[in-house]
Motif scaffolding. Structure first.
Motif, PDB file in Angstrom:
ATOM      1  N   ILE A   1      85.079 -76.167 -35.874  1.00  0.00           N
ATOM      2  CA  ILE A   1      84.657 -76.140 -37.271  1.00  0.00           C
ATOM      3  C   ILE A   1      83.287 -76.799 -37.437  1.00  0.00           C
ATOM      4  O   ILE A   1      82.567 -76.541 -38.406  1.00  0.00           O
ATOM      5  N   GLY A   2      82.923 -77.620 -36.460  1.00  0.00           N
ATOM      6  CA  GLY A   2      81.602 -78.243 -36.483  1.00  0.00           C
ATOM      7  C   GLY A   2      80.468 -77.262 -36.243  1.00  0.00           C
ATOM      8  O   GLY A   2      79.292 -77.600 -36.438  1.00  0.00           O
ATOM      9  N   ASN A   3      80.803 -76.045 -35.812  1.00  0.00           N
ATOM     10  CA  ASN A   3      79.768 -75.018 -35.610  1.00  0.00           C
ATOM     11  C   ASN A   3      79.277 -74.418 -36.920  1.00  0.00           C
ATOM     12  O   ASN A   3      78.260 -73.722 -36.937  1.00  0.00           O
ATOM     13  N   LEU A   4      79.996 -74.664 -38.010  1.00  0.00           N
ATOM     14  CA  LEU A   4      79.610 -74.107 -39.313  1.00  0.00           C
ATOM     15  C   LEU A   4      78.507 -74.976 -39.917  1.00  0.00           C
ATOM     16  O   LEU A   4      78.703 -75.672 -40.912  1.00  0.00           O
ATOM     17  N   GLN A   5      77.340 -74.908 -39.334  1.00  0.00           N
ATOM     18  CA  GLN A   5      76.262 -75.828 -39.671  1.00  0.00           C
ATOM     19  C   GLN A   5      75.672 -75.600 -41.061  1.00  0.00           C
ATOM     20  O   GLN A   5      74.907 -76.429 -41.554  1.00  0.00           O
ATOM     21  N   SER A   6      76.028 -74.497 -41.705  1.00  0.00           N
ATOM     22  CA  SER A   6      75.515 -74.216 -43.049  1.00  0.00           C
ATOM     23  C   SER A   6      76.599 -74.329 -44.114  1.00  0.00           C
ATOM     24  O   SER A   6      76.399 -73.897 -45.248  1.00  0.00           O
ATOM     25  N   LEU A   7      77.738 -74.903 -43.761  1.00  0.00           N
ATOM     26  CA  LEU A   7      78.828 -75.069 -44.720  1.00  0.00           C
ATOM     27  C   LEU A   7      78.513 -76.230 -45.657  1.00  0.00           C
ATOM     28  O   LEU A   7      78.064 -77.294 -45.226  1.00  0.00           O
ATOM     29  N   ARG A   8      78.795 -76.038 -46.947  1.00  0.00           N
ATOM     30  CA  ARG A   8      78.488 -77.072 -47.937  1.00  0.00           C
ATOM     31  C   ARG A   8      79.739 -77.775 -48.467  1.00  0.00           C
ATOM     32  O   ARG A   8      79.691 -78.964 -48.789  1.00  0.00           O
ATOM     33  N   TYR A   9      80.842 -77.052 -48.589  1.00  0.00           N
ATOM     34  CA  TYR A   9      82.059 -77.629 -49.160  1.00  0.00           C
ATOM     35  C   TYR A   9      83.236 -77.322 -48.243  1.00  0.00           C
ATOM     36  O   TYR A   9      83.520 -76.162 -47.961  1.00  0.00           O
ATOM     37  N   LEU A  10      83.936 -78.380 -47.804  1.00  0.00           N
ATOM     38  CA  LEU A  10      85.086 -78.228 -46.919  1.00  0.00           C
ATOM     39  C   LEU A  10      86.249 -79.041 -47.471  1.00  0.00           C
ATOM     40  O   LEU A  10      86.152 -80.251 -47.638  1.00  0.00           O
ATOM     41  N   ASN A  11      87.350 -78.338 -47.767  1.00  0.00           N
ATOM     42  CA  ASN A  11      88.532 -78.988 -48.319  1.00  0.00           C
ATOM     43  C   ASN A  11      89.758 -78.579 -47.516  1.00  0.00           C
ATOM     44  O   ASN A  11      90.182 -77.420 -47.546  1.00  0.00           O
ATOM     45  N   LEU A  12      90.322 -79.532 -46.762  1.00  0.00           N
ATOM     46  CA  LEU A  12      91.525 -79.305 -45.962  1.00  0.00           C
ATOM     47  C   LEU A  12      92.649 -80.241 -46.402  1.00  0.00           C
ATOM     48  O   LEU A  12      93.585 -80.499 -45.652  1.00  0.00           O
ATOM     49  N   SER A  13      92.583 -80.727 -47.618  1.00  0.00           N
ATOM     50  CA  SER A  13      93.522 -81.733 -48.097  1.00  0.00           C
ATOM     51  C   SER A  13      94.908 -81.160 -48.363  1.00  0.00           C
ATOM     52  O   SER A  13      95.101 -79.945 -48.458  1.00  0.00           O
ATOM     53  N   HIS A  14      95.891 -82.080 -48.464  1.00  0.00           N
ATOM     54  CA  HIS A  14      97.275 -81.732 -48.804  1.00  0.00           C
ATOM     55  C   HIS A  14      97.855 -80.684 -47.857  1.00  0.00           C
ATOM     56  O   HIS A  14      98.316 -79.609 -48.275  1.00  0.00           O
ATOM     57  N   ASN A  15      97.786 -80.989 -46.571  1.00  0.00           N
ATOM     58  CA  ASN A  15      98.414 -80.185 -45.536  1.00  0.00           C
ATOM     59  C   ASN A  15      99.171 -81.116 -44.599  1.00  0.00           C
ATOM     60  O   ASN A  15      99.506 -82.247 -44.983  1.00  0.00           O
ATOM     61  N   ASN A  16      99.432 -80.660 -43.401  1.00  0.00           N
ATOM     62  CA  ASN A  16     100.157 -81.476 -42.417  1.00  0.00           C
ATOM     63  C   ASN A  16      99.329 -81.666 -41.142  1.00  0.00           C
ATOM     64  O   ASN A  16      99.879 -81.694 -40.042  1.00  0.00           O
ATOM     65  N   PHE A  17      98.029 -81.800 -41.284  1.00  0.00           N
ATOM     66  CA  PHE A  17      97.162 -81.968 -40.128  1.00  0.00           C
ATOM     67  C   PHE A  17      97.407 -83.330 -39.478  1.00  0.00           C
ATOM     68  O   PHE A  17      97.645 -84.333 -40.157  1.00  0.00           O
ATOM     69  N   ILE A  18      97.330 -83.336 -38.147  1.00  0.00           N
ATOM     70  CA  ILE A  18      97.497 -84.568 -37.375  1.00  0.00           C
ATOM     71  C   ILE A  18      96.286 -84.740 -36.459  1.00  0.00           C
ATOM     72  O   ILE A  18      95.395 -83.895 -36.420  1.00  0.00           O
ATOM     73  N   GLY A  19      96.281 -85.836 -35.706  1.00  0.00           N
ATOM     74  CA  GLY A  19      95.203 -86.065 -34.745  1.00  0.00           C
ATOM     75  C   GLY A  19      94.002 -86.729 -35.371  1.00  0.00           C
ATOM     76  O   GLY A  19      94.024 -87.176 -36.527  1.00  0.00           O
ATOM     77  N   ASN A  20      92.936 -86.801 -34.605  1.00  0.00           N
ATOM     78  CA  ASN A  20      91.720 -87.481 -35.039  1.00  0.00           C
ATOM     79  C   ASN A  20      90.830 -86.580 -35.879  1.00  0.00           C
ATOM     80  O   ASN A  20      90.907 -85.350 -35.800  1.00  0.00           O
ATOM     81  N   ILE A  21      89.966 -87.204 -36.660  1.00  0.00           N
ATOM     82  CA  ILE A  21      88.924 -86.467 -37.371  1.00  0.00           C
ATOM     83  C   ILE A  21      87.889 -86.026 -36.341  1.00  0.00           C
ATOM     84  O   ILE A  21      87.342 -86.860 -35.622  1.00  0.00           O
ATOM     85  N   PRO A  22      87.613 -84.734 -36.232  1.00  0.00           N
ATOM     86  CA  PRO A  22      86.654 -84.286 -35.207  1.00  0.00           C
ATOM     87  C   PRO A  22      85.253 -84.846 -35.469  1.00  0.00           C
ATOM     88  O   PRO A  22      84.720 -84.720 -36.565  1.00  0.00           O
ATOM     89  N   SER A  23      84.692 -85.479 -34.455  1.00  0.00           N
ATOM     90  CA  SER A  23      83.318 -85.984 -34.599  1.00  0.00           C
ATOM     91  C   SER A  23      82.318 -84.848 -34.728  1.00  0.00           C
ATOM     92  O   SER A  23      81.197 -85.046 -35.199  1.00  0.00           O
TER      93      SER A  23
END
Length: 408
Positions: free
Chosen positions: A229-251
């Motif tokens: 998801i870090g390849n989306l270098q022109s993305l302005r708004y990212l919302n992944l809230s209220h799910n069941n994601f686990i693990g670390n925040i990708p650097s």
């Protein structure tokens, strides 16, 4: 254009006689009942069909022609039910489809992957479900997509990486990709959609230049957030809230240099907040609350502007702006105190030993010289040299003494 009027009742079937109409805008009125099925037949001539903000119920028309020329469909904010009709696949010229805030159910519309000009896909607040990650027959799905809003549904499984890897517009936004020709400009100007930006529901009355958004919030996605998801270098708004994601925040999110809003709240993510994210200099909204994050909150660049509400209910986080202090903040002081104490104890013992030996040696030498010469003290002389030595030493002193001293 008849939008924003006080019409009520239902649309008459005679409206389908308008066979040469290219732009049909009848949004934000009080129209009810069902959408006439004949609108599907009108798709041969229609370019824009906007019926958003009404009270239509029932199914979406299922008679879209094979010669469908529609470029924009907006049914947002009605009470439509059922599934997306299969005949909608005939409208491969679509640039925008917004059916948000209805009661549509079914699986994700995979058949739209091959739409070469689709820029906006809004399915938010419906009853869609299922997994979005099965294999696909399309080599380059959604090549022109710049807005994907599927929030408020019941999608499950992992984030569909095959889509992430092919969002060319979000990977590399260029002026040509966004502006295009005058016809595409017309689409952007006439577009109207409701989205959530920086935590606020907003109405966009046009597709702004360079506007890019991914909103997967309020679903049932699980697993980890892919680094791609870090390849989306022109993305302005990212919302992944209220799910069941686990693990670390990708650097790798730090690579999205244009990112203005990041919402990962209400998941089960753990680990530390990557310090690389402080390089996101356009970031004005951050929400990492209600996760299991730990460690110290970064406080450089834009991160120095975020308050406590960006991090609440992460009980392992510490440092400003939180009231919980980090152990690292007090550890150097404690270590210094310990070192001083150890140095005092060790230093005192070492110096005492040296001083004791030194002083003891001097005193010992002095006493050692005095004892043989003067024969005093008697007990020490007798102890080391014996009683006879003491008597001989005494006779010598008496023989050297003057007559006066002897009489004394």
């Amino acid at each position: 254009m008849l939008s924003y009027n006080q019409f009520n009742g239902k649309l008459p079937s005679s409206i389908c006689n308008l066979t040469r109409v290219k732009y049909f805008f009848l949004s934000n009125t009080n129209l009810v009942e069902t959408i006439p099925m004949c609108f599907g037949n009108m798709s041969k001539s229609l370019d824009f069909l906007h019926l958003n903000g009404n009270r239509f119920r029932g199914p979406i028309p299922s008679t879209f022609s094979k010669e469908c020329s529609l470029r924009s469909i907006n049914f947002n904010g009605n009470k439509l039910e059922g599934k997306l009709p299969e005949s909608l696949a005939n409208c491969s010229s679509l640039e925008g489809l917004d059916i948000g805030n209805n009661r549509i159910h079914g699986n994700f519309p995979y058949w739209m992957e091959a739409f070469p000009q689709l820029r906006v896909l809004v399915l938010r607040s419906n009853k869609f479900d299922g997994n979005m990650s099965p294999s696909s027959l399309t080599n380059h799905p959604f090549p022109m997509l710049q807005v994907l809003d599927i929030s408020g549904n019941a999608f499950v499984g992992s984030v569909p990486e095959r889509y992430i890897n092919n969002f060319n517009i979000m990977i590399n936004t260029t002026k040509d990709n966004i502006i295009g020709n005058s016809i595409e400009n017309f689409f952007r100007i006439l577009l109207e959609m409701r989205v959530t930006l920086k935590g606020q529901h907003q109405l966009l009355e046009r597709l702004l230049e360079g506007f890019t958004l991914i909103d997967f919030s309020s679903n049932r996605f699980s697993g980890s957030i892919p680094c791609s998801i870090g390849n989306l270098q022109s993305l302005r708004y990212l919302n992944l809230s209220h799910n069941n994601f686990i693990g670390n925040i990708p650097s790798s999110l730090a690579n999205i240099s244009t990112l203005e809003s990041l919402d990962l709240s209400s998941n089960s993510m753990d680990g530390v907040i990557p310090s690389e994210l402080t390089g996101l200099t356009f970031l004005t909204k951050l929400n990492l609350s209600m996760n299991d994050l730990v460690g110290e909150v970064p406080r450089s660049n834009q991160f120095s502007t975020f308050e406590n509400d960006s991090y609440v209910e992460n009980f392992g986080l510490c440092g400003v702006p939180l009231t919980r202090k980090c152990k690292e903040e007090t550890r150097p002081i404690e270590k210094e105190d310990d070192e001083d104490e150890d140095e005092f104890i060790d230093g005192f013992g070492w110096k005492s030993v040296v001083m004791g030996y030194g002083c003891g040696s001097i005193v010992g030498i002095g006493i050692g010289c005095r004892v043989p010469r003067y024969g005093k003290p008697r007990w020490l002389v007798e102890f080391f040299f014996g009683v006879e030595y003491y008597k001989k030493k005494k006779k010598r002193r008496q023989s050297k003494a003057t007559p006066t001293q002897r009489r004394r």
